[in-house]
Write a protein that holds these residues in place. Structure first.
Motif, PDB file in Angstrom:
ATOM      1  N   GLU A 306     -16.941 -41.907   5.320  1.00 33.26           N
ATOM      2  CA  GLU A 306     -16.420 -40.716   4.411  1.00 33.26           C
ATOM      3  C   GLU A 306     -16.088 -41.043   3.121  1.00 33.26           C
ATOM      4  OE1 GLU A 306     -13.190 -38.643   6.414  1.00 33.26           O
ATOM      5  OE2 GLU A 306     -14.261 -38.664   8.359  1.00 33.26           O
ATOM      6  N   THR A 307     -16.143 -40.154   2.081  1.00 36.97           N
ATOM      7  CA  THR A 307     -15.919 -40.326   0.700  1.00 36.97           C
ATOM      8  C   THR A 307     -14.393 -40.400   0.554  1.00 36.97           C
ATOM      9  OG1 THR A 307     -15.792 -37.970   0.371  1.00 36.97           O
ATOM     10  CG2 THR A 307     -17.926 -39.033   0.176  1.00 36.97           C
ATOM     11  N   SER A 308     -13.781 -40.771  -0.813  1.00 37.65           N
ATOM     12  CA  SER A 308     -12.615 -40.856  -1.162  1.00 37.65           C
ATOM     13  C   SER A 308     -11.767 -42.064  -0.067  1.00 37.65           C
ATOM     14  CB  SER A 308     -11.949 -39.489  -0.985  1.00 37.65           C
ATOM     15  OG  SER A 308     -12.232 -38.832  -1.766  1.00 37.65           O
ATOM     16  N   GLU A 373      -7.530 -40.182  -7.278  1.00 42.07           N
ATOM     17  CA  GLU A 373      -8.274 -39.673  -6.272  1.00 42.07           C
ATOM     18  C   GLU A 373      -8.110 -38.302  -6.140  1.00 42.07           C
ATOM     19  OE1 GLU A 373     -10.717 -41.018  -4.598  1.00 42.07           O
ATOM     20  OE2 GLU A 373     -10.655 -42.654  -6.090  1.00 42.07           O
ATOM     21  N   LEU A 374      -6.686 -37.896  -6.582  1.00 43.86           N
ATOM     22  CA  LEU A 374      -6.419 -36.212  -6.334  1.00 43.86           C
ATOM     23  C   LEU A 374      -7.226 -35.784  -7.513  1.00 43.86           C
ATOM     24  CD1 LEU A 374      -2.561 -36.540  -5.478  1.00 43.86           C
ATOM     25  CD2 LEU A 374      -4.167 -35.635  -4.090  1.00 43.86           C
ATOM     26  N   TYR A 375      -7.123 -36.247  -8.506  1.00 40.29           N
ATOM     27  CA  TYR A 375      -7.934 -35.300  -9.654  1.00 40.29           C
ATOM     28  C   TYR A 375      -9.371 -35.724  -9.682  1.00 40.29           C
ATOM     29  CZ  TYR A 375      -3.389 -34.661 -11.793  1.00 40.29           C
ATOM     30  OH  TYR A 375      -2.245 -34.244 -12.151  1.00 40.29           O
ATOM     31  N   ARG A 376      -9.853 -36.734  -8.956  1.00 42.69           N
ATOM     32  CA  ARG A 376     -11.257 -36.831  -8.907  1.00 42.69           C
ATOM     33  C   ARG A 376     -11.733 -35.818  -8.053  1.00 42.69           C
ATOM     34  NH1 ARG A 376     -12.824 -42.941  -8.111  1.00 42.69           N
ATOM     35  NH2 ARG A 376     -12.006 -42.978 -10.287  1.00 42.69           N
TER      36      ARG A 376
END
Length: 378
Positions: A306-308, A373-376
């Motif tokens: 998965e990503t992130s 990561e939240l903003y990405r």
């Protein structure tokens, strides 16, 4: 998140039994602050190190790690022996850059020896002025013919200066994180020296000095100037498993506190009948289980591609290590002064539990990763 299978639970129980029967006595017989080669050898002979490198027994170790298996292994070992857990984890941390990014010849030379417990590995990233800001490292790799010469210093390196080889990250250009390269450096290389550092926890940790140490082109891991990726790829895998180590320590402390609160008589009855103690035990249990589930979730996400992954790994390490600190401290409080006596399980855990909130990215760095990561994702 799926729950663990019966096979996974059985595996964890088998690891605990092996650790209790074979590894705890070897860990207790070791010299604090030094590499316990008898313990490392036993981890190899029992097949536990091979669990880090699926396929190694057949001569073809997979370059794709199973993060959940690593977490289950580390958590199970930590409930029985933090020394055995750390010895195993350091073998993986120092070797995975080779497995993931190295040439076939590098993998063939080092991975089977590590899996057998015959070679001790080390991951050499941190420097006196480059800890959390790993991209600021200064160890210089200067071109010398077809290879490089390394000059500078590394510090707080686990297994240093006793390892047989080091995964070393050095600066090959001035381009920040894009100017770092990774190398595998045998410990007997002329110009490489080191010393032990006396730390709170009883693990081997030291300083390394590189005085024009020659490294050859075939000792480069991955591509030149892309070593930061090599480091981060390994850390993304190992951060959830640091959380698993913390969960194992928390579980051990919780078990001790539950047992003590049941057997200790105070104010006319078992300590567990005091509401403040009972509620503390409930909080300890809840936080430990929440941390465990987040660790497993991050590991399963890694295994599923998965990503992130960076953000989820950071969450797992952050919550688990902070939880372990709370649970161990609360267990000490429930036990009282006896837990502070040298040799008590909780005295040992109290010294052990502090470091994971710092190494492989301090808690503050994990929060930075999570926020980024939240903003990405938006």
């Amino acid at each position: 998140m799926r729950m663990l299978t019966a096979e996974q639970r059985e595996f964890a129980d088998e690891v605990k039994a092996l650790a209790a029967d074979w590894l705890v006595p070897l860990a207790e017989a070791g010299t604090p602050g030094s590499v316990n080669r008898e313990l490392v050898k036993a981890l190899g002979e029992l097949g536990l190190l091979a669990q880090l490198f699926p396929g190694v027994d057949a001569g073809k170790p997979s370059r794709d790690a199973a993060a959940l298996d690593l977490c289950l292994l580390r958590e199970a070992l930590a409930t029985q022996s933090t020394q055995a857990e750390t010895a195993l984890a350091l073998q993986g941390l120092g070797t995975y850059p080779i497995l993931q990014s190295g040439q076939d010849s590098q993998v063939e030379r080092w991975v089977p020896a590590v899996a057998a417990g015959e070679a001790v590995a080390a991951f050499a990233l941190t420097e006196p002025e480059a800890g959390s800001d790993a991209a600021a490292l200064r160890l210089a790799a200067t071109r010398d013919g077809g290879g490089w010469r390394l000059s500078g210093e590394k510090i707080w390196i686990s297994n240093a200066p006793e390892a047989d080889f080091y995964t070393v990250f050095a600066r090959t250009s001035d381009a920040g994180a894009r100017g770092v390269s990774a190398f595998v450096v045998p410990a007997d290389r002329p110009g490489l020296s080191g010393e032990h550092l006396d730390m709170v926890s009883p693990h081997p940790i030291g300083r390394l000095t590189f005085d024009g140490v020659a490294v050859h082109s075939e000792e480069l891991l991955g591509e030149e100037n892309k070593g930061f990726r090599v480091a981060m790829r390994t850390l993304d895998l190992f951060r959830p498993s640091v959380g698993a180590f913390a969960v194992g320590m928390a579980q051990s402390a919780l078990d001790a506190a539950v047992s003590h609160a049941d057997s200790r008589i105070a104010f006319g009855g078992p300590l567990r009948e005091q509401q403040t103690v009972a509620h503390t035990l409930a909080e300890m249990a809840t936080r430990t289980e929440a941390a465990r589930l987040l660790v497993y979730s991050a590991a399963q996400a890694y295994d599923a591609g998965e990503t992130s992954i960076a953000g989820r790994s950071a969450m797992a390490k952050l919550l688990a290590t902070e939880t372990a600190q709370y649970v161990v401290d609360a267990a000490v409080q429930i036990h009282g002064a006896r837990a502070l006596q040298r040799g008590h399980l909780l005295e040992h855990l109290y010294r052990e539990v502090r470091a994971p909130r710092i190494y492989e990215g301090a808690s503050e760095i994990q929060r930075t990763i999570i926020a980024r990561e939240l903003y990405r994702s938006n």
